[in-house]
Design a protein around this motif. Structure first.
Motif, PDB file in Angstrom:
ATOM      1  N   GLU A  40      18.437  13.521 -17.526  1.00 25.45           N
ATOM      2  CA  GLU A  40      17.146  13.945 -18.055  1.00 25.45           C
ATOM      3  C   GLU A  40      16.062  13.734 -16.998  1.00 25.45           C
ATOM      4  O   GLU A  40      15.960  12.670 -16.394  1.00 25.45           O
ATOM      5  CB  GLU A  40      16.800  13.131 -19.297  1.00 25.45           C
ATOM      6  CG  GLU A  40      15.515  13.556 -19.953  1.00 25.45           C
ATOM      7  CD  GLU A  40      15.215  12.733 -21.199  1.00 25.45           C
ATOM      8  OE1 GLU A  40      14.038  12.612 -21.526  1.00 25.45           O
ATOM      9  OE2 GLU A  40      16.155  12.234 -21.803  1.00 25.45           O
ATOM     10  N   GLN A  41      15.286  14.773 -16.793  1.00 22.51           N
ATOM     11  CA  GLN A  41      14.191  14.700 -15.839  1.00 22.51           C
ATOM     12  C   GLN A  41      12.924  14.293 -16.567  1.00 22.51           C
ATOM     13  O   GLN A  41      12.632  14.809 -17.639  1.00 22.51           O
ATOM     14  CB  GLN A  41      13.981  16.067 -15.170  1.00 22.51           C
ATOM     15  CG  GLN A  41      15.159  16.520 -14.353  1.00 22.51           C
ATOM     16  CD  GLN A  41      15.415  15.629 -13.159  1.00 22.51           C
ATOM     17  OE1 GLN A  41      14.488  15.164 -12.520  1.00 22.51           O
ATOM     18  NE2 GLN A  41      16.671  15.380 -12.883  1.00 22.51           N
ATOM     19  N   SER A  43       9.127  14.198 -17.727  1.00 22.03           N
ATOM     20  CA  SER A  43       8.152  15.276 -17.835  1.00 22.03           C
ATOM     21  C   SER A  43       7.016  15.041 -16.845  1.00 22.03           C
ATOM     22  O   SER A  43       6.806  13.930 -16.348  1.00 22.03           O
ATOM     23  CB  SER A  43       7.596  15.343 -19.246  1.00 22.03           C
ATOM     24  OG  SER A  43       6.806  14.212 -19.507  1.00 22.03           O
ATOM     25  N   ARG A  46       4.567  12.438 -18.107  1.00 20.05           N
ATOM     26  CA  ARG A  46       5.063  11.079 -17.952  1.00 20.05           C
ATOM     27  C   ARG A  46       4.943  10.635 -16.494  1.00 20.05           C
ATOM     28  O   ARG A  46       4.597   9.491 -16.206  1.00 20.05           O
ATOM     29  CB  ARG A  46       6.514  11.024 -18.415  1.00 20.05           C
ATOM     30  CG  ARG A  46       6.985   9.617 -18.671  1.00 20.05           C
ATOM     31  CD  ARG A  46       8.393   9.567 -19.212  1.00 20.05           C
ATOM     32  NE  ARG A  46       8.564  10.474 -20.332  1.00 20.05           N
ATOM     33  CZ  ARG A  46       9.734  11.009 -20.666  1.00 20.05           C
ATOM     34  NH1 ARG A  46      10.814  10.736 -19.988  1.00 20.05           N
ATOM     35  NH2 ARG A  46       9.821  11.827 -21.694  1.00 20.05           N
ATOM     36  N   ASN A  66      -0.203  14.842 -27.677  1.00 19.78           N
ATOM     37  CA  ASN A  66       1.086  15.540 -27.539  1.00 19.78           C
ATOM     38  C   ASN A  66       1.734  15.751 -28.901  1.00 19.78           C
ATOM     39  O   ASN A  66       2.320  16.811 -29.160  1.00 19.78           O
ATOM     40  CB  ASN A  66       2.005  14.745 -26.620  1.00 19.78           C
ATOM     41  CG  ASN A  66       3.234  15.529 -26.257  1.00 19.78           C
ATOM     42  OD1 ASN A  66       3.187  16.741 -26.110  1.00 19.78           O
ATOM     43  ND2 ASN A  66       4.354  14.834 -26.113  1.00 19.78           N
TER      44      ASN A  66
END
Length: 89
Positions: A40-41, A43, A46, A66
């Motif tokens: 998972e990359q 965001s 983040r 958000n």
């Protein structure tokens, strides 16, 4: 001597063994698929929050913003505008 199995017992045994084998194959395939999945990359939001070391109040405000966007209370453009305002403070 042990009693012989009838056709119904053989049918139950074959169906049970087949289902058990299918479950094992399914678990194996799910494990391989999970291993091949890209990590998972994080965001962009983040990453920005992490690099700026934002105070907890600002992070909480961004999280609430958000969530409002995710629930459809505000549009993507409104989200970007309000996010820019929060980060500019």
């Amino acid at each position: 001597m042990a009693p012989e199995l009838g056709w119904m017992q053989w049918l139950i045994w074959i169906v049970g063994t087949t289902i058990f084998g299918a479950i094992i194959v399914f678990v194996f395939m799910a494990a391989r698929r999970a291993a091949r999945r890209a990590p998972e990359q994080p965001s962009a939001a983040r990453h920005v929050a992490r690099s700026q070391a934002l105070p907890d109040a600002v992070e909480a405000e961004l999280a609430a913003l958000n969530q409002r966007k995710d629930t459809g209370q505000i549009s993507e453009a409104e989200y970007e505008q309000q996010r820019a305002k929060v980060l500019s403070r």
